[in-house]
Design an enzyme around this catalytic site. Structure first.
Site, PDB file in Angstrom:
ATOM      1  N   CYS A 167      29.864  31.798 -14.423  1.00 11.85           N
ATOM      2  CA  CYS A 167      31.240  32.093 -14.003  1.00 11.85           C
ATOM      3  C   CYS A 167      31.610  33.529 -14.350  1.00 11.85           C
ATOM      4  O   CYS A 167      31.952  33.836 -15.498  1.00 11.85           O
ATOM      5  CB  CYS A 167      32.195  31.110 -14.679  1.00 11.85           C
ATOM      6  SG  CYS A 167      33.926  31.511 -14.452  1.00 11.85           S
ATOM      7  N   CYS A 170      35.152  34.214 -15.682  1.00 13.60           N
ATOM      8  CA  CYS A 170      35.397  33.797 -17.072  1.00 13.60           C
ATOM      9  C   CYS A 170      34.798  34.815 -18.039  1.00 13.60           C
ATOM     10  O   CYS A 170      35.429  35.200 -19.011  1.00 13.60           O
ATOM     11  CB  CYS A 170      34.756  32.444 -17.371  1.00 13.60           C
ATOM     12  SG  CYS A 170      35.083  31.197 -16.152  1.00 13.60           S
ATOM     13  N   ASP A 171      33.566  35.221 -17.802  1.00 11.83           N
ATOM     14  CA  ASP A 171      32.839  35.998 -18.803  1.00 11.83           C
ATOM     15  C   ASP A 171      32.490  37.418 -18.357  1.00 11.83           C
ATOM     16  O   ASP A 171      31.989  38.205 -19.152  1.00 11.83           O
ATOM     17  CB  ASP A 171      31.543  35.253 -19.174  1.00 11.83           C
ATOM     18  CG  ASP A 171      31.845  33.863 -19.724  1.00 11.83           C
ATOM     19  OD1 ASP A 171      32.440  33.786 -20.799  1.00 11.83           O
ATOM     20  OD2 ASP A 171      31.520  32.869 -19.061  1.00 11.83           O
TER      21      ASP A 171
END
Ligand code: NDP
Length: 459
Positions: A167, A170-171
């Site tokens: 993801c 997200c990261d």
């Protein structure tokens, strides 16, 4: 005497709450929706508007796959919208109409008789279980990202969540100015690479074949024009290699080594049907089979979205499925419309109780001034959202002994890098002397630190 003692011991054992946990609680619902993506929330919205009270089991990934998409361009009525913002809007609409959305996940189901029985556990506290009876059920559990299954990806010696992710939104912000690889040539890979191209110095898009497999051709063409994006065709990854702490390079099938700091795997997904294999008819790909629109092999159980769809996998299709399933449930229950009875649930969206840094000095100045807990998070990270209520509760309990700070890694990626933050949420505790005494990454490790907070208060 010995016998009497034995009886007493057996009696004590039978009563012991640790050996014999109390029976999980039971509740009854008209409709239970398992999952919380676009399709699930659309069903909830339609059912509530038809006067049918609905419980949505949000599960461990609130919002489903689209919440990870940084820019959705093909949702009717929106030129461009962040997937999480789109989900937030649909969720708010479902709640406004009375849907009850809870942070619980289904762990087993029994569809053999009606009412159906669904065993659930609390996402934050897995020891809290409950059995819910439901007159009808809609399954909307989507799919799970596939992994490459190569050395260095996951497992004890792998870099999963420490340099290997699924993801970017997200990261990805942890890779500002760095070099990353995106594996895959489908629409998901294009979305990941596009997002990362705005953050990273260089993005390699690694395809095992000589062609892309995209629906969104325009988006792909735009991406390929970017100067910091390079496509490696006909290339397989043999190994993700690192120095034990972080990823350093990929060993490729072409015998070359590709130096990268992070890897984002986007090679498709498998339907999340493990719970249903012995209960519902499935096709050879593991997707739930439908007989009449969204009806599964059991009347009263409906399924929608990616868990039934091997071909289209579009959010708008899941929403269409969701509407159809709700109308079928309505018919199945044969209930006339009434106004929703349950009050709208509250959305927790207030990070104010815990202080968020606005500059790196806010963190530096707090270190060594007392016990300090720091959470590195990203605004679009599902597990961070799930972790927040526990953090908020901990700050209420220990706020007078521990300072709670949050660092948004999308704003302070270099600060996160300097503390070796490779995934979010990451929680660290510094003692009064300013020494880091514990660090945990991911929801599980972060929650574990909170359960042990008491012992850090004296440090
Ligand atoms: P896809 O199945 O479409 O693509 C998977 C990609 O990963 C392919 O390029 C495939 O290569 C590659 N791949 C698969 N296994 C491996 C492996 N072991 N090693 C290396 N590469 C591998 O998956 P997506 O997740 O991208 O998309 C799923 C569906 O969701 C599609 O229908 C897509 O259109 C849809 N989608 C739509 C979006 C939109 O905005 N409209 C956004 C995201 C997804 P190969 O081609 O060689 O098999």
């Amino acid at each position: 005497m010995g016998k009497i003692l034995n009886f007493i011991l057996i009696g004590l054992l039978l009563l012991s709450p640790t050996l014999y946990p109390s029976h999980p609680t039971q509740s009854t619902q008209k409709v239970v929706i398992i999952g919380s993506g676009v399709g699930a929330l659309t069903s909830a919205l339609y059912l509530q508007r038809a006067g049918i009270n609905t419980l949505v089991l949000e599960g461990p990934n609130p919002g489903g796959a689209i919440a990870q998409s940084p820019n959705v361009h093909n949702w009717p009525g929106e030129i461009e919208i962040h997937g999480q913002n789109l989900i937030d809007k649909i969720r708010a609409q479902a709640i406004h109409n009375g849907a009850q959305i809870v942070s619980k996940e289904a762990i087993s189901v029994d569809f053999s008789s009606r009412p159906f029985s669904i065993s659930v556990r609390d996402v934050y506290d897995p020891s809290k279980t409950e059995t819910i009876s439901a007159a009808a059920c809609i399954i909307a559990m989507g799919s799970n990202p596939k992994l490459l299954g190569i050395p260095g990806e996951s497992g004890d010696k792998g870099y999963w969540t420490k340099g290997v992710y699924s993801c970017a939104v997200c990261d990805g912000s942890l890779y500002k100015g760095k070099t990353v690889a995106v594996i895959g040539g489908g629409d998901s890979a294009i979305i990941e690479a596009d997002y990362l191209s705005k953050i990273a110095k260089k993005v390699y898009l690694v395809l095992r074949s000589d062609q892309f497999r995209t629906v969104e051709i325009a988006r792909k063409n735009e991406l390929l024009k970017k100067s910091n994006v390079e496509v490696l065709y006909n290339t397989q990854i043999r190994e993700i290699a690192g120095n034990g702490t972080k990823v350093t390079h990929l060993n490729l099938s072409t015998q070359n080594q590709l130096d990268v700091d992070g890897v984002f795997v986007a090679i498709g997904a498998t339907p999340n049907t493990n719970l249903f294999t012995s209960q519902l008819a499935m096709d050879s790909g593991g997707y739930i089979k439908l007989s009449n629109d969204q009806q599964t092999s059991i009347p009263g159980v409906f399924a929608i979205g990616d868990i039934v769809d091997p071909y289209y996998k579009q959010a708008i299709c899941a929403a269409g499925d969701g509407a159809k399933a709700a109308l079928q449930v309505e018919r199945f229950l044969s209930i006339g419309p009434t106004l929703p009875q349950s009050p709208p649930a509250k959305v927790i969206n207030n990070r104010a109780a815990i202080r968020e840094i606005s500059k790196p000095d806010d963190l530096y100045n707090a270190i060594g001034k007392g016990t300090l807990l720091v959470e590195f998070y990203s605004p679009y990270c599902g597990p961070c959202k799930q972790f927040y209520p526990s953090l908020q509760q901990a700050s209420t309990q220990y706020g007078d002994q521990i300072t709670f700070l949050q660092v948004d890694v999308t704003k302070f990626s270099e600060l996160a890098s300097s503390y070796n933050v490779f995934g979010v949420p990451t929680v660290m505790i510094f003692d009064k002397q300013g020494k880091m005494i514990t660090k945990g990454s991911g929801l599980k490790e972060a929650e574990k630190i909170l359960t042990d907070l008491e012992k850090y208060t004296s440090k």
